[in-house]
Design a protein around this motif. Sequence first.
Motif, PDB file in Angstrom:
ATOM      1  N   TRP A 162       1.682   6.731  -6.900  1.00 38.71           N
ATOM      2  CA  TRP A 162       0.594   7.825  -7.195  1.00 38.71           C
ATOM      3  C   TRP A 162       1.295   9.170  -7.040  1.00 38.71           C
ATOM      4  O   TRP A 162       1.009  10.241  -7.317  1.00 38.71           O
ATOM      5  CB  TRP A 162      -0.617   7.675  -5.976  1.00 38.71           C
ATOM      6  CG  TRP A 162      -1.372   8.876  -6.429  1.00 38.71           C
ATOM      7  CD1 TRP A 162      -2.320   9.160  -7.330  1.00 38.71           C
ATOM      8  CD2 TRP A 162      -1.514  10.099  -5.374  1.00 38.71           C
ATOM      9  NE1 TRP A 162      -2.869  10.330  -7.004  1.00 38.71           N
ATOM     10  CE2 TRP A 162      -2.536  10.863  -5.855  1.00 38.71           C
ATOM     11  CE3 TRP A 162      -1.225  10.085  -3.850  1.00 38.71           C
ATOM     12  CZ2 TRP A 162      -2.933  11.853  -4.921  1.00 38.71           C
ATOM     13  CZ3 TRP A 162      -1.674  11.123  -3.060  1.00 38.71           C
ATOM     14  CH2 TRP A 162      -2.413  11.920  -3.587  1.00 38.71           C
ATOM     15  N   ALA A 163       2.189   9.508  -5.925  1.00 41.55           N
ATOM     16  CA  ALA A 163       2.708  10.826  -5.698  1.00 41.55           C
ATOM     17  C   ALA A 163       3.677  11.126  -6.784  1.00 41.55           C
ATOM     18  O   ALA A 163       3.436  12.481  -7.089  1.00 41.55           O
ATOM     19  CB  ALA A 163       3.711  10.890  -4.537  1.00 41.55           C
ATOM     20  N   PRO A 187       0.080  12.142 -10.045  1.00 39.98           N
ATOM     21  CA  PRO A 187      -0.996  12.462  -9.547  1.00 39.98           C
ATOM     22  C   PRO A 187      -2.421  12.552 -10.105  1.00 39.98           C
ATOM     23  O   PRO A 187      -3.505  11.881  -9.773  1.00 39.98           O
ATOM     24  CB  PRO A 187      -0.806  13.591  -8.754  1.00 39.98           C
ATOM     25  CG  PRO A 187       0.168  14.165  -9.389  1.00 39.98           C
ATOM     26  CD  PRO A 187       0.991  13.095 -10.064  1.00 39.98           C
ATOM     27  N   HIS A 238      10.000   1.984  -5.826  1.00 39.63           N
ATOM     28  CA  HIS A 238       9.285   2.747  -4.768  1.00 39.63           C
ATOM     29  C   HIS A 238       8.958   1.774  -3.708  1.00 39.63           C
ATOM     30  O   HIS A 238       8.375   2.547  -2.567  1.00 39.63           O
ATOM     31  CB  HIS A 238       7.782   3.385  -5.467  1.00 39.63           C
ATOM     32  CG  HIS A 238       7.959   4.201  -6.624  1.00 39.63           C
ATOM     33  ND1 HIS A 238       8.408   3.720  -7.798  1.00 39.63           N
ATOM     34  CD2 HIS A 238       7.564   5.729  -6.616  1.00 39.63           C
ATOM     35  CE1 HIS A 238       8.212   4.771  -8.825  1.00 39.63           C
ATOM     36  NE2 HIS A 238       8.141   6.094  -7.789  1.00 39.63           N
ATOM     37  N   ALA A 287       2.066   1.733  -3.531  1.00 41.79           N
ATOM     38  CA  ALA A 287       1.265   2.231  -4.299  1.00 41.79           C
ATOM     39  C   ALA A 287       0.825   3.923  -4.141  1.00 41.79           C
ATOM     40  O   ALA A 287       0.847   4.641  -4.916  1.00 41.79           O
ATOM     41  CB  ALA A 287      -0.025   1.694  -4.005  1.00 41.79           C
ATOM     42  N   ARG A 288       1.060   4.234  -2.928  1.00 37.40           N
ATOM     43  CA  ARG A 288       1.145   5.673  -2.657  1.00 37.40           C
ATOM     44  C   ARG A 288       2.301   6.456  -3.031  1.00 37.40           C
ATOM     45  O   ARG A 288       2.042   7.607  -3.441  1.00 37.40           O
ATOM     46  CB  ARG A 288       0.833   6.036  -1.071  1.00 37.40           C
ATOM     47  CG  ARG A 288      -0.247   5.384  -0.403  1.00 37.40           C
ATOM     48  CD  ARG A 288      -0.617   6.302   1.014  1.00 37.40           C
ATOM     49  NE  ARG A 288       0.688   5.539   1.968  1.00 37.40           N
ATOM     50  CZ  ARG A 288       0.450   4.664   2.705  1.00 37.40           C
ATOM     51  NH1 ARG A 288      -0.641   3.735   2.487  1.00 37.40           N
ATOM     52  NH2 ARG A 288       1.556   4.168   3.450  1.00 37.40           N
ATOM     53  N   ALA A 289       3.340   5.734  -2.954  1.00 38.94           N
ATOM     54  CA  ALA A 289       4.454   6.637  -3.534  1.00 38.94           C
ATOM     55  C   ALA A 289       4.359   6.818  -5.085  1.00 38.94           C
ATOM     56  O   ALA A 289       4.747   7.670  -5.531  1.00 38.94           O
ATOM     57  CB  ALA A 289       5.756   5.836  -3.002  1.00 38.94           C
ATOM     58  N   LEU A 312      -5.740   4.132  -7.633  1.00 44.55           N
ATOM     59  CA  LEU A 312      -5.081   5.782  -7.243  1.00 44.55           C
ATOM     60  C   LEU A 312      -3.627   5.835  -7.898  1.00 44.55           C
ATOM     61  O   LEU A 312      -3.321   6.502  -8.551  1.00 44.55           O
ATOM     62  CB  LEU A 312      -4.921   5.775  -5.746  1.00 44.55           C
ATOM     63  CG  LEU A 312      -4.574   7.055  -5.417  1.00 44.55           C
ATOM     64  CD1 LEU A 312      -5.551   8.233  -5.697  1.00 44.55           C
ATOM     65  CD2 LEU A 312      -4.267   7.156  -3.775  1.00 44.55           C
ATOM     66  N   CYS A 313      -2.924   4.624  -7.880  1.00 46.54           N
ATOM     67  CA  CYS A 313      -1.678   4.648  -8.461  1.00 46.54           C
ATOM     68  C   CYS A 313      -1.393   4.463 -10.060  1.00 46.54           C
ATOM     69  O   CYS A 313      -0.698   4.959 -10.751  1.00 46.54           O
ATOM     70  CB  CYS A 313      -0.701   3.751  -7.737  1.00 46.54           C
ATOM     71  SG  CYS A 313      -0.779   1.921  -8.302  1.00 46.54           S
ATOM     72  N   PHE A 367      -6.070   1.529  -3.824  1.00 45.52           N
ATOM     73  CA  PHE A 367      -4.655   1.983  -4.046  1.00 45.52           C
ATOM     74  C   PHE A 367      -4.276   1.670  -5.432  1.00 45.52           C
ATOM     75  O   PHE A 367      -3.533   2.590  -5.812  1.00 45.52           O
ATOM     76  CB  PHE A 367      -3.749   1.322  -3.065  1.00 45.52           C
ATOM     77  CG  PHE A 367      -3.760   2.197  -1.779  1.00 45.52           C
ATOM     78  CD1 PHE A 367      -3.608   3.489  -1.603  1.00 45.52           C
ATOM     79  CD2 PHE A 367      -3.979   1.447  -0.537  1.00 45.52           C
ATOM     80  CE1 PHE A 367      -3.502   4.074  -0.445  1.00 45.52           C
ATOM     81  CE2 PHE A 367      -4.055   2.030   0.641  1.00 45.52           C
ATOM     82  CZ  PHE A 367      -3.777   3.270   0.596  1.00 45.52           C
ATOM     83  N   TRP A 396       0.663  -0.920  -0.150  1.00 45.68           N
ATOM     84  CA  TRP A 396       0.004  -0.003  -0.043  1.00 45.68           C
ATOM     85  C   TRP A 396       0.804   1.320   0.089  1.00 45.68           C
ATOM     86  O   TRP A 396       0.615   2.203  -0.725  1.00 45.68           O
ATOM     87  CB  TRP A 396      -0.836   0.022   1.132  1.00 45.68           C
ATOM     88  CG  TRP A 396      -1.800  -1.125   1.184  1.00 45.68           C
ATOM     89  CD1 TRP A 396      -2.329  -2.109   0.292  1.00 45.68           C
ATOM     90  CD2 TRP A 396      -2.908  -1.415   2.522  1.00 45.68           C
ATOM     91  NE1 TRP A 396      -3.219  -2.963   0.698  1.00 45.68           N
ATOM     92  CE2 TRP A 396      -3.555  -2.744   1.948  1.00 45.68           C
ATOM     93  CE3 TRP A 396      -3.033  -0.788   3.438  1.00 45.68           C
ATOM     94  CZ2 TRP A 396      -4.292  -3.226   2.740  1.00 45.68           C
ATOM     95  CZ3 TRP A 396      -3.941  -1.337   4.526  1.00 45.68           C
ATOM     96  CH2 TRP A 396      -4.537  -2.549   3.999  1.00 45.68           C
ATOM     97  N   ALA A 397       1.982   1.408   0.468  1.00 43.89           N
ATOM     98  CA  ALA A 397       2.698   2.289   0.808  1.00 43.89           C
ATOM     99  C   ALA A 397       3.474   2.503  -0.612  1.00 43.89           C
ATOM    100  O   ALA A 397       3.797   3.898  -1.017  1.00 43.89           O
ATOM    101  CB  ALA A 397       3.778   2.069   1.791  1.00 43.89           C
TER     102      ALA A 397
END
Length: 450
Positions: A319-320, A323, A339, A315-317, A373-374, A370, A312-313
């Motif tokens: 997406w950052a 965006p 990532h 995927a957030r990275a 999102l990514c 997630f 999950w972390a």
Amino acid sequence: MALTLAPRPTLGTSRPPTALPPTALPRAAVTAVLRRPSLLVALTVLLVCVPTGEKNVTAAVHITPADLASLALVGLLGVDLLRGRPPALSRSACLLLSGVVVAAAAATITSIDPAASLTGFIRLVQIFVLVPAAVLTALRDRTDLRLVLGAFVLAALIEGGLGAEQYLTGTGASYTGEPIRAVGTFGALDIMAMSGVVSFGLLAALALGLMERQGSWWRRGLLAAAAFLVFPLAVSFSRGSWIATAVAAAVLLLKADARLALRWAGLGLAAAIVLVGGLGAGGGGVTERLSSIGSVSGGNEDHSVSDRYDLWATARAIWADHPATGAGPKSFPQLRDSHAPLRLSSGSDAADSTIGFEREPLLSPHNMYFLVLCEQGLVGIVAYGGLFLALLLGCLRRPGPAGPAALGLLCWVLVDFLYADIGGTTTVLTSVILGVAACWALPAEREPAA
């Protein structure tokens, strides 16, 4: 007046029965499907149980018999369009489904690898747009809904029966070093599939049972089927399916009858204590599995849980860095290593008597939200979030006997998406459930599945 009797034919002189032409049966089947397309939806559900053999999980495309049946269902929708008969879709449904197509298309065009993302775009449109729209138009009355829900129950009984046998005879997938994990016909490389099919069948049996009159044999049989399916679900050792089924069953019962929900909650808890604790039906493994949900550090650390949080972390990275429209469908595996935290495992272990021991790569963040999102960015999460929210609110608000079934199945999918995503043999069942929910939440001018 004398009554004249017709002469009786003598032995050996009767005319032989006329043989049916070879094309009669296929023609009759096609006619039946054209008159009631929900038969094809039910066939799609049942074909999920057909073993497809162990496959390469890294391949870009997997086509199963259930996928082919779902595409045939979409083909019926296309035939209607060609004949000038537009599908019975409400404006809201068209708008929400179109938003998913636009988001996936934008993510594919701006992808880090548009060629690789094209197959992902096709898959997303199939799962979240085309098949749900075809299912929505195929469900025209309560008989159609019963056919589809009955197919879920039958598929669950097939897989659940095989899974229970695998646990009792020690012929399943490996769990804590023992071949006791129930996986049905799907094998160790699709470890979550059987628990999903059994969960859907349990909820469908529960909903159908509540639709029958009190004291009827159908009601008793369906509720007995739901009770039986608790055991193979337990010995699947799938924490995600347990959580999703518990939430979905509670919501389903509350939607049907709040007082009945409280009564059955007590009965279910008592049955679980007797089944797992008193009879020892996988009790130790179930208890250990439940206690491992929050174990991410210390001596009792569960690597499957910590890996999921790390994914999950990751995927957030990703997406950052992308965006707006994301990195593109199917891009997570390419960007994962650049990532991911250093402690993330290279893969998960899978073993059974067929494949032996294999290391299965982690190709997704194991969270649908997630993943969107990514790979599809803010545009994608708004489009999918709008669709899911509209379906959920519509199923909650609309009264009727079919409401609990649609709401319960939809809640299972939405909860499961918190720690899983699309992929595997049973993905097409997600499409069918979205179509059932859309039929109830976003009705067209006619009354579907009333």
